[in-house]
Design an enzyme around this catalytic site. Structure first.
Site, PDB file in Angstrom:
ATOM      1  N   ARG A 131     -47.255 -68.050 -14.908  1.00  0.00           N
ATOM      2  CA  ARG A 131     -46.750 -67.699 -16.240  1.00  0.00           C
ATOM      3  C   ARG A 131     -45.292 -67.294 -16.120  1.00  0.00           C
ATOM      4  NH1 ARG A 131     -51.007 -67.880 -18.941  1.00  0.00           N
ATOM      5  NH2 ARG A 131     -49.821 -67.625 -20.837  1.00  0.00           N
ATOM      6  N   LYS A 158     -47.548 -74.318 -18.689  1.00  0.00           N
ATOM      7  CA  LYS A 158     -48.332 -75.229 -19.541  1.00  0.00           C
ATOM      8  C   LYS A 158     -48.482 -76.561 -18.788  1.00  0.00           C
ATOM      9  CE  LYS A 158     -47.211 -72.792 -23.758  1.00  0.00           C
ATOM     10  NZ  LYS A 158     -46.128 -71.850 -23.728  1.00  0.00           N
TER      11      LYS A 158
HETATM   12  N1  PLP Z   1     -41.832 -72.024 -26.941  1.00  0.00           N
HETATM   13  C1  PLP Z   1     -42.890 -72.794 -27.251  1.00  0.00           C
HETATM   14  C2  PLP Z   1     -42.652 -74.128 -27.864  1.00  0.00           C
HETATM   15  C3  PLP Z   1     -44.190 -72.350 -26.982  1.00  0.00           C
HETATM   16  O1  PLP Z   1     -45.236 -73.108 -27.301  1.00  0.00           O
HETATM   17  C4  PLP Z   1     -44.358 -71.084 -26.377  1.00  0.00           C
HETATM   18  C5  PLP Z   1     -45.693 -70.559 -26.060  1.00  0.00           C
HETATM   19  O2  PLP Z   1     -46.700 -70.973 -26.496  1.00  0.00           O
HETATM   20  C6  PLP Z   1     -43.229 -70.321 -26.103  1.00  0.00           C
HETATM   21  C7  PLP Z   1     -41.971 -70.819 -26.394  1.00  0.00           C
HETATM   22  C8  PLP Z   1     -43.317 -68.925 -25.573  1.00  0.00           C
HETATM   23  O3  PLP Z   1     -43.832 -68.780 -24.358  1.00  0.00           O
HETATM   24  P1  PLP Z   1     -44.360 -67.345 -23.866  1.00  0.00           P
HETATM   25  O4  PLP Z   1     -45.733 -67.187 -24.436  1.00  0.00           O
HETATM   26  O5  PLP Z   1     -44.310 -67.479 -22.388  1.00  0.00           O
HETATM   27  O6  PLP Z   1     -43.414 -66.319 -24.398  1.00  0.00           O
END
Ligand code: PLP
Length: 416
Positions: free
Chosen positions: A234, A228
Site C-alpha cells: 500500500r 492496485k
Molecule cells: N486516485 C485514484 C484514482 C484512486 O482510485 C485512489 C484509491 O482508490 C486514490 C487516488 C487514493 O489512493 P489511497 O487510498 O492510497 O489514498
C-alpha cells in the site's frame, strides 16, 4: 503463514489475522482496487526497515544510520523511473491521496481552480470532492461522462476547460472501465495553460506493461498508488520531469509528510522490479482478458454494463434491471464469499451508501492464477445471485462452491 511469535505474545491480534487469512484464502476478491502481493513484497513490507527514521532523501537525511535506506530508496526510484520511462520519481507518498496532495501543493495556491472527474461518475475523493481536502482548499470544477455513451467526451471536457480556465486538470479515475486518452487531456491542458495530472492509481500495472497507454512524458505529472494493478505494498508515488523534481520533493517532505515508511519503500522497490518482468506483462494481459470475459458473461445474463463493456481491469454493473441496490448486492455476494463494492453509476439516483451499481475487478483473482474459464463461472455465480438476491440457500450453496474453487488457487502456493 508462520506467525508463531505473534501468536504467543498477542493472541488477540493473531486470531484476527488468522480470521482475515481464512477470509482471503476461502473467498474471491473482486474489489477492483485490491490485489494479492507477492511473498517477496510481503516479506520486505514486514521487514526490519520499519525501525528507522529517514526524514529527507538519499544522501541528505536528517538522521544518522540511513546508508542502507538510501540504497533501498535509490533502487526504488531508479526502478520506477526505468519502468515508466520517467525522469524523476518520488516514492515517499504514504498513499495515492498524498501523492495527489503533493502535486497540488507544488503548483496550486488555496482557492486555485482544478478541473477533474466527478466522484459519482468515476473520479476519486482526492480529485476535488467537497468532503476532501482537495475540494475544501481548492475551487473544484468537475466533468463527468457523456450520459448516453457513459464514456468521457473530450469535446465537452475541452469546452469546460475553456470556460473554467483551471490551473490544473486531473485525469484518471477509480471506477471508469474504458481507456483514458491522456494525450487528449494534455492537449486540452496546454490550450488553456493548465498543468495536467494523470492519476493512474488504478491502471498503473496496465500502463507499466503497455496494455493501457501511459501518460508519462505526456502529462506534466503522473501520480499513482502501488497496491492496485501494480500489485505492490500500500502506498503512492509521483513521476515528473527533472524540471519539477526539486519542488515535488519539497512538497512531499517537509511539505506534507515526516519520516518515510522505509519498509514500504523497500517493498515498492521489489514491486517495481517484479512489474518489469515478462511474467508481470503476461499477468497484466490476463487481468484484462479476465475482465472482458467476466463482462461478457454478466452481459449475456442480462446484467447491464456501464458503457457497454470494459477495456481494463474492472467493469461497472448497473443493477437497476434487477430491482436491487448496490448495497443489497454487495451483501448478498459477500454472503457467498464473493467480495465486491457497491458503486455509484452515471445518472445515479441513490446515495453513495446505497447506490445502483457494483464495481468488479480482476487483479486479485488473476494473481491467484485464475483465467477465462474461472471468470465465466464467477460471472454465472454473480448473475444467479443478482436474479435471486434474497435466496440465502443459494448464497450458502455458492459459498461452498466458491471455497472449492478458491482452494485450487492458493493465495501463496509456496507457503504452508
Ligand atoms: N486516485 C485514484 C484514482 C484512486 O482510485 C485512489 C484509491 O482508490 C486514490 C487516488 C487514493 O489512493 P489511497 O487510498 O492510497 O489514498
Amino acid at each position: 503463514m508462520n506467525m508463531s511469535y505473534l501468536e504467543t505474545t498477542d493472541p488477540e491480534i493473531s486470531a484476527i489475522i488468522d480470521k482475515e487469512t481464512a477470509r482471503q484464502v476461502n473467498g474471491l476478491e473482486l474489489i477492483a482496487s485490491e490485489n494479492v502481493v507477492s511473498r517477496a513484497v510481503l516479506e520486505a513490507s514486514g521487514s526490519i526497515m520499519t525501525n528507522k527514521y529517514a526524514e529527507g532523501y538519499p544522501g541528505k537525511r536528517y538522521y544518522g544510520g540511513c546508508e542502507f535506506h538510501d540504497m533501498a530508496e535509490n533502487l526504488a526510484r531508479d526502478r520506477v523511473c526505468s519502468l515508466f520511462g520517467a525522469e524523476h520519481a518520488n516514492v515517499q507518498p504514504h498513499s495515492g491521496s498524498q501523492a495527489n496532495m503533493a502535486v497540488y501543493f507544488t503548483v496550486l495556491k488555496p482557492g486555485d481552480k482544478i478541473l477533474s472527474m466527478n466522484l459519482s461518475q468515476g473520479g476519486h475523493l482526492s480529485h476535488g470532492s467537497p468532503v476532501n481536502f482537495s475540494g475544501i482548499i481548492y475551487e473544484s470544477h468537475q466533468y463527468g461522462v457523456d450520459l448516453n455513451t457513459e464514456q468521457m467526451d473530450y469535446g465537452i471536457i475541452a469546452e469546460m476547460a475553456r470556460k473554467v480556465r483551471p490551473k490544473i486538470i486531473v485525469c484518471g479515475a477509480s471506477a471508469y472501465p474504458r481507456e483514458i486518452d491522456f494525450k487528449a487531456f494534455a492537449e486540452i491542458a496546454e490550450e488553456v495553460g493548465a498543468y495536467c495530472v494523470a492519476d493512474i492509481a488504478h491502471i498503473a500495472g496496465l500502463c507499466a506493461t503497455g496494455i493501457h497507454p501511459s501518460p508519462v512524458g505526456i502529462t506534466t505529472f503522473t501520480t499513482s498508488t502501488t497496491h492496485k494493478t501494480l500489485r505492490g505494498p500500500r502506498g503512492g508515488f509521483i513521476l515528473c520531469d527533472k524540471e519539477f523534481a526539486a519542488p515535488i520533493d519539497k512538497s512531499v517532505f517537509p511539505g506534507m509528510q515526516g519520516g518515510p515508511l522505509m519498509h514500504i519503500i523497500a517493498a515498492k522497490a521489489v514491486c517495481f522490479r517484479e512489474a518489469s518482468t515478462d511474467g508481470f506483462k503476461k499477468y497484466s494481459e490476463q487481468v484484462v482478458k479476465n475482465s472482458r470475459t467476466l463482462a461478457e458473461t454478466l452481459s449475456s445474463n442480462n446484467v447491464r454494463l456501464v458503457s457497454g463493456g470494459t477495456d481494463n481491469h474492472l467493469c461497472l454493473l448497473d443493477l437497476t434491471n434487477f430491482g436491487i441496490t448496490g448495497l443489497e448486492a454487495e451483501q448478498a455476494l459477500g454472503n457467498a464469499g464473493i467480495t465486491v463494492n457497491k458503486n455509484t453509476i452515471p445518472n445515479e439516483t441513490k446515495s453513495p451508501f446505497v447506490t445502483s451499481g457494483l464495481r468488479v475487478g480482476t487483479p486479485a483473482v488473476t494473481s491467484r492464477g485464475m483465467k477465462e474459464s474461472e471468470m465465466k463461472q464467477i460471472g454465472e455465480w454473480i448473475s444467479a445471485i443478482m436474479q435471486d438476491s434474497k435466496n440465502t440457500g443459494l448464497q450458502d450453496k455458492i459459498r461452498e462452491e466458491v471455497k472449492s474453487l478458491a482452494s485450487q488457487y492458493p493465495l501463496y502456493p509456496d507457503l504452508t
